[in-house]
Design a protein around this motif. Structure first.
Motif, short mmCIF file in Angstrom:
data_model
loop_
_atom_site.label_atom_id
_atom_site.label_comp_id
_atom_site.label_asym_id
_atom_site.label_seq_id
_atom_site.Cartn_x
_atom_site.Cartn_y
_atom_site.Cartn_z
N LEU A 127 -16.80 11.42 -70.12
CA LEU A 127 -16.95 12.76 -70.68
C LEU A 127 -17.33 13.77 -69.61
N LEU A 128 -18.31 13.41 -68.79
CA LEU A 128 -18.81 14.34 -67.77
C LEU A 128 -17.80 14.53 -66.65
N GLY A 129 -17.01 13.50 -66.38
CA GLY A 129 -16.02 13.60 -65.32
C GLY A 129 -14.93 14.60 -65.60
N ALA A 130 -14.74 14.96 -66.87
CA ALA A 130 -13.71 15.93 -67.23
C ALA A 130 -14.20 17.37 -67.11
N ARG A 182 -18.74 16.94 -75.20
CA ARG A 182 -18.01 16.51 -76.39
C ARG A 182 -17.16 17.63 -76.96
N LEU A 183 -17.66 18.87 -76.88
CA LEU A 183 -16.84 20.01 -77.29
C LEU A 183 -15.59 20.11 -76.42
N HIS A 184 -15.76 19.92 -75.13
CA HIS A 184 -14.62 19.97 -74.20
C HIS A 184 -13.61 18.89 -74.55
N ALA A 185 -14.10 17.68 -74.80
CA ALA A 185 -13.19 16.59 -75.15
C ALA A 185 -12.47 16.87 -76.47
N MET A 186 -13.18 17.41 -77.42
CA MET A 186 -12.61 17.71 -78.74
C MET A 186 -11.51 18.76 -78.63
#
Length: 314
Positions: A127-130, A182-186
């Protein structure tokens, strides 16, 4: 009596008086920043008090981390030196602010990975890597631009994005870092069926109706926010009237009991982004603080108020 001639110094003597190295003096002299008073018959440079003062000024400016082009601009433009220095300092302060924000995000990210169970570390690292550091809100804005009706005017779109996209805090807690990741991933994940789940009730309003709708909803959410912040029970009133009026104007209808019943029915069957607003609230709220209202929490409060109003009118 004639005045004593100005003392002249070699590079080494100038460096000693300024508390600098010979290499530093030679570098600034080669850059044309130190005025030479004379040269010896052998071609060696000699410097006077003007060079000493200039060297001290250059070193003072460099201790502020100002880049050499900015230093040159300040010392070469005497009339604009004050404005140039102020502009250079403002620019450097902004840069330092961004650097400090990035360091705080890295620190919180490291704490997030360190303190989680070992079985969760790989997932959190992904998650953080993105994310960039500090993270960008551009992916969240792109997500909402595809959600919003096409051909919405730019001011209306900008106003909605300002309310819908949470800004990363300057000094984040690890929980806020995790929520933003998590917002970014979503918002960057492919949507089911290849399209954003824009509510049909919004899509059907059309471009003109959407402008009225989102402007009215923004007003209603602002009116509802104090009630949400104080955790007050949903109730009919000014905020609900503005909420219903937004939909009524978008659909060229009147605010009647029949319209409110129809609206409640249609809203209950529409797509929701509850998870987005839950995460946005975490990003906006430091741990231990009362959750900050979001458009999602305001919408929940207003929908509940609408149901209560319809029940009272039945």
């Amino acid at each position: 009596m004639s005045a004593s001639p100005e003392p002249l110094w070699s590079i080494g003597e100038l460096a000693e008086r300024a508390g600098a190295t010979v290499k530093t003096v030679r570098f600034y002299s080669d850059q044309g920043l130190l005025p030479e008073a004379a040269r010896t018959s052998g071609g060696h440079r000699r410097y006077g008090h003007q060079a000493l003062e200039r060297l001290r000024l250059i070193r003072s400016l460099r201790t502020l981390d100002l880049p050499l082009p900015e230093v040159r601009r300040i010392i070469e433009d005497e009339e604009a030196a004050g404005r140039a220095l102020e502009g250079a300092l403002d620019s450097r302060l902004r840069e330092l602010g961004n650097e400090l924000k990035a360091l705080r995000w890295r620190e919180a990210s490291l704490q997030l990975v360190r303190d989680c169970p070992p079985t969760q570390r790989a997932g959190r690292l992904r998650l953080l890597g993105a994310l960039n550091t500090p993270p960008s809100t551009a992916p969240l804005a792109r997500f909402w631009r595809t959600w919003l009706p096409a051909r919405m005017p730019r001011p209306a779109t900008a106003a909605f994005l300002e309310a819908a996209v949470p800004q990363p805090p300057d000094e984040p807690h690890p929980s806020q870092v995790l929520a933003f990741a998590r917002l970014h991933a979503m918002t960057t994940a492919p949507c089911p069926g290849g399209r954003q789940p824009q509510p049909e009730i919004h899509r059907a309003a059309g471009a003109h109706g959407a402008v009225l709708l989102y402007a009215g909803l923004a007003e209603a959410f602002e009116l509802a926010a104090p009630h949400v912040l104080r955790a007050q029970d949903p109730q009919p009133g000014e905020a609900l009237d503005a909420y219903v009026a937004a939909y009524a104007s978008a659909y060229r209808s009147r605010d009647t009991h029949e319209f409110r019943r129809m609206l409640a029915t249609r809203l209950s069957s529409e797509a929701r982004l509850d998870r987005y607003w839950e995460l946005a609230a975490v990003v906006l709220t430091p741990p231990g603080s009362r959750p900050q209202p979001t458009p999602g929490s305001a919408d929940d409060w207003l929908r509940a108020a609408l149901r209560l109003d319809n029940a009272g009118a039945a």
